[in-house]
Design a protein around this motif. Structure first.
Motif, PDB file in Angstrom:
ATOM      1  N   VAL A   1       0.940  -1.238  -0.280  1.00 16.85           N
ATOM      2  CA  VAL A   1       0.073   0.032   0.207  1.00 16.85           C
ATOM      3  C   VAL A   1       0.936   1.125   0.015  1.00 16.85           C
ATOM      4  O   VAL A   1       1.620   1.519   0.800  1.00 16.85           O
ATOM      5  CB  VAL A   1      -1.081   0.037   1.120  1.00 16.85           C
ATOM      6  CG1 VAL A   1      -1.787   1.068   1.253  1.00 16.85           C
ATOM      7  CG2 VAL A   1      -1.737  -1.268   1.373  1.00 16.85           C
TER       8      VAL A   1
ATOM      9  N   PRO B   1      -3.314   6.069  -0.050  1.00 21.11           N
ATOM     10  CA  PRO B   1      -4.476   5.653   0.061  1.00 21.11           C
ATOM     11  C   PRO B   1      -4.984   5.333  -1.676  1.00 21.11           C
ATOM     12  O   PRO B   1      -6.048   4.527  -1.810  1.00 21.11           O
ATOM     13  CB  PRO B   1      -5.356   6.844   0.390  1.00 21.11           C
ATOM     14  CG  PRO B   1      -4.476   8.012  -0.023  1.00 21.11           C
ATOM     15  CD  PRO B   1      -2.880   7.498   0.308  1.00 21.11           C
ATOM     16  N   ASP B   2      -4.303   5.718  -2.315  1.00 19.45           N
ATOM     17  CA  ASP B   2      -4.465   5.477  -3.977  1.00 19.45           C
ATOM     18  C   ASP B   2      -3.767   4.381  -4.837  1.00 19.45           C
ATOM     19  O   ASP B   2      -4.239   4.235  -6.043  1.00 19.45           O
ATOM     20  CB  ASP B   2      -4.435   7.011  -4.474  1.00 19.45           C
ATOM     21  CG  ASP B   2      -5.455   7.998  -4.140  1.00 19.45           C
ATOM     22  OD1 ASP B   2      -6.574   7.837  -3.619  1.00 19.45           O
ATOM     23  OD2 ASP B   2      -4.888   9.153  -3.790  1.00 19.45           O
ATOM     24  N   GLN B   3      -2.807   3.911  -4.119  1.00 20.98           N
ATOM     25  CA  GLN B   3      -2.004   2.796  -4.829  1.00 20.98           C
ATOM     26  C   GLN B   3      -2.050   1.626  -3.727  1.00 20.98           C
ATOM     27  O   GLN B   3      -1.313   1.590  -3.124  1.00 20.98           O
ATOM     28  CB  GLN B   3      -0.681   3.027  -5.115  1.00 20.98           C
ATOM     29  CG  GLN B   3      -0.773   4.209  -6.301  1.00 20.98           C
ATOM     30  CD  GLN B   3       0.801   4.334  -6.806  1.00 20.98           C
ATOM     31  OE1 GLN B   3       1.387   3.433  -6.559  1.00 20.98           O
ATOM     32  NE2 GLN B   3       1.099   5.489  -7.434  1.00 20.98           N
TER      33      GLN B   3
ATOM     34  N   ASP C   1      -7.533  -2.180  -8.125  1.00 26.59           N
ATOM     35  CA  ASP C   1      -8.460  -1.042  -7.953  1.00 26.59           C
ATOM     36  C   ASP C   1      -8.938  -0.802  -6.558  1.00 26.59           C
ATOM     37  O   ASP C   1      -9.771  -0.109  -6.263  1.00 26.59           O
ATOM     38  CB  ASP C   1      -9.650  -1.172  -8.879  1.00 26.59           C
ATOM     39  CG  ASP C   1     -10.305  -2.389  -8.804  1.00 26.59           C
ATOM     40  OD1 ASP C   1     -10.221  -2.807  -7.619  1.00 26.59           O
ATOM     41  OD2 ASP C   1     -11.446  -2.590  -9.450  1.00 26.59           O
ATOM     42  N   THR C   2      -8.331  -1.287  -5.609  1.00 28.30           N
ATOM     43  CA  THR C   2      -8.325  -1.201  -4.156  1.00 28.30           C
ATOM     44  C   THR C   2      -8.121   0.123  -3.860  1.00 28.30           C
ATOM     45  O   THR C   2      -6.874   0.630  -4.016  1.00 28.30           O
ATOM     46  CB  THR C   2      -7.940  -2.230  -3.051  1.00 28.30           C
ATOM     47  OG1 THR C   2      -8.396  -3.534  -3.706  1.00 28.30           O
ATOM     48  CG2 THR C   2      -8.126  -2.009  -1.899  1.00 28.30           C
ATOM     49  N   ARG C   3      -8.910   0.943  -3.103  1.00 29.45           N
ATOM     50  CA  ARG C   3      -8.575   2.387  -2.757  1.00 29.45           C
ATOM     51  C   ARG C   3      -9.072   2.544  -1.166  1.00 29.45           C
ATOM     52  O   ARG C   3     -10.043   2.122  -0.828  1.00 29.45           O
ATOM     53  CB  ARG C   3      -9.319   3.386  -3.417  1.00 29.45           C
ATOM     54  CG  ARG C   3      -8.738   3.319  -5.023  1.00 29.45           C
ATOM     55  CD  ARG C   3      -7.531   3.563  -5.239  1.00 29.45           C
ATOM     56  NE  ARG C   3      -7.146   3.897  -6.705  1.00 29.45           N
ATOM     57  CZ  ARG C   3      -6.652   2.828  -7.389  1.00 29.45           C
ATOM     58  NH1 ARG C   3      -6.590   1.567  -6.674  1.00 29.45           N
ATOM     59  NH2 ARG C   3      -6.508   2.649  -8.685  1.00 29.45           N
TER      60      ARG C   3
ATOM     61  N   ASP D   1      -8.971   7.822   2.564  1.00 30.14           N
ATOM     62  CA  ASP D   1      -7.814   8.824   2.618  1.00 30.14           C
ATOM     63  C   ASP D   1      -6.653   8.191   3.327  1.00 30.14           C
ATOM     64  O   ASP D   1      -6.701   7.076   3.898  1.00 30.14           O
ATOM     65  CB  ASP D   1      -8.306  10.094   3.545  1.00 30.14           C
ATOM     66  CG  ASP D   1      -9.106   9.868   4.611  1.00 30.14           C
ATOM     67  OD1 ASP D   1      -8.715   8.922   5.402  1.00 30.14           O
ATOM     68  OD2 ASP D   1     -10.160  10.344   5.128  1.00 30.14           O
ATOM     69  N   ASP D   2      -5.520   9.255   3.630  1.00 32.49           N
ATOM     70  CA  ASP D   2      -4.558   8.517   4.212  1.00 32.49           C
ATOM     71  C   ASP D   2      -4.706   8.124   5.773  1.00 32.49           C
ATOM     72  O   ASP D   2      -4.034   7.115   6.163  1.00 32.49           O
ATOM     73  CB  ASP D   2      -3.024   9.366   4.185  1.00 32.49           C
ATOM     74  CG  ASP D   2      -1.922   8.837   4.550  1.00 32.49           C
ATOM     75  OD1 ASP D   2      -1.538   8.027   4.004  1.00 32.49           O
ATOM     76  OD2 ASP D   2      -1.475   9.338   5.699  1.00 32.49           O
TER      77      ASP D   2
END
Length: 399
Positions: free
Chosen positions: A94, A97-99, A112-114, A117-118
């Motif tokens: 991880v 939050p976006d990758q 595509d799991t997101r 936020d952090d």
């Protein structure tokens, strides 16, 4: 099936995240708070009751999904649980939050799991680290722990420049046969014969390779070939080996507590293992001073011992051993003499476009006082080719 993502990476197609399937993050937070407000054990029945009491009409399928989601949030890997449950996934990475990336044996794939936020990533990381008995916060921004079935490492910002980083290594319970590890191909019969005889002839061995080449998987498979009358004592930093064998004893190192005491190092565990009447002494991964104890054991009658070591090639194993020996206070000459007499064979693993395989099998020897790896078998254009050390190795395997 994989598709190409931007930048040439494979992107794995996944079901839509739970926010898109009727179970939003606000509902998850509401139900989680309701469940944790009661000190009684968290059971599936309690989770289902909390879902019903939320007042949301989800239907039977939605209720089951909500229960699964909350269970993962409380006791599992949260949004990552579905990835961890996918067959073949060995690592989840991880990067904020976006990758979220996974490794299923053919290289890293972007999923595509997101996360929302952090802070959501940080909360999950802190919970996992806490479950391992340690603390993740600004005063301890880099922590790793071992959980049941997982090895978890987390890094917080600003040490990390990309938000919270989470690396999860998954311990798989599946043990493969040699034929399954090396399916039908030009090298299968030769590899099966050589690796089987390494065990049956009680040769001391090291399995080398880079991260993710399958060292632990191969070691577990080879240990399963040991006679049932033998006692296997495994020494590991993180318990990952799971050989199919009736007599296995495992020792696992321990980190120091918050006061800085209570640590149990691998080198100490190797000494303890020698007092436990091992027929096979196995060090899951040599990465420090324990190399001195392992080589000493191999040189004092403990035949059939083995372990793994990180190395980019079989030829770099001597340099790697020298570096580890230096950490243990061994000079180059002492290390070279010990290793040349102790280690019979080095099995090097590589990753190819077709997957993980044996890139070569070598023997260690002294040349002008220097420890060198001499090739017995080497992977060339997909086939194993005999090297100068093959006659000696073949003699040990058949003599």
């Amino acid at each position: 099936m994989s598709t190409r993502a931007d930048g040439g990476h494979r992107q794995r197609s996944r079901p839509a995240p739970f926010q898109q399937r009727g179970v939003d993050s606000a509902m998850v937070s509401q139900i989680r708070a309701a469940v944790l407000a009661d000190s009684s054990p968290v059971t599936d029945a309690r989770l289902a009751a909390a879902v019903h009491s939320s007042g949301r009409l989800l239907g039977s399928e939605g209720t089951l999904l909500a229960v699964d989601t909350i269970r993962a949030e409380l006791r599992g890997l949260g949004p990552l649980q579905e990835l961890a449950s996918s067959p073949g996934v060995t690592d989840i990475l991880v990067n904020g939050p976006d990758q979220v990336w996974v490794d299923s044996g053919l290289g890293l794939e972007l999923t595509d799991t997101r996360f929302a936020d952090d802070s959501s990533v940080r909360s999950l990381a802190a919970r996992l680290i806490a479950a391992g008995g340690r603390r993740l916060d600004d005063s301890n921004p880099c922590v790793d722990v071992r959980l049941e079935g997982y090895r978890v490492h987390a890094v917080l910002s600003p040490v990390s420049t990309a938000g919270t980083l989470l690396s999860i290594r998954i311990r798989r319970s599946t043990v493969f046969t040699l034929e399954e590890l090396f399916p039908d191909g030009p090298n299968t019969a030769l590899l099966v014969r050589v690796l089987t005889q390494v065990i049956h002839r009680r040769l001391n061995f090291l399995i080398s390779g880079a991260t993710g080449t399958g060292k632990t998987t191969l070691l577990s498979t080879m240990l399963g070939l040991c006679p049932e009358t033998e006692r296997l004592v495994l020494v590991e930093d993180a318990a990952e080996l799971n050989p199919e064998h009736p007599h296995v004893v495992g020792l696992q190192s321990r980190h120091s507590n918050l006061e800085g005491s209570g640590a149990v190092e691998l080198a100490d565990l190797v000494k303890e293992a020698l007092r436990m009447r091992p027929d096979r002494l196995i060090v899951g991964e040599c990465r420090g001073t324990e190399v001195r104890e392992l080589l000493s054991a191999m040189n004092t009658g403990h035949a059939g011992a083995g372990g793994t070591v990180h190395a980019n090639s079989a030829q770099s194993v001597p340099a790697r051993l020298s570096a580890l020996g230096a950490l243990a206070g061994m000079n180059r000459e002492a290390l070279s003499l010990q290793a040349a007499n102790a280690i019979d064979v080095v099995i090097h693993l590589v990753r190819t476009p077709g997957g993980r395989t044996v890139g070569g099998i070598s023997m260690l020897s002294l040349s002008a006082g220097e420890l060198t790896a001499v090739s017995a078998l080497e992977l060339v254009d997909g086939s194993l080719v005999e090297g100068s050390a093959w006659p000696d190795l073949n003699k040990r395997l058949t003599g």
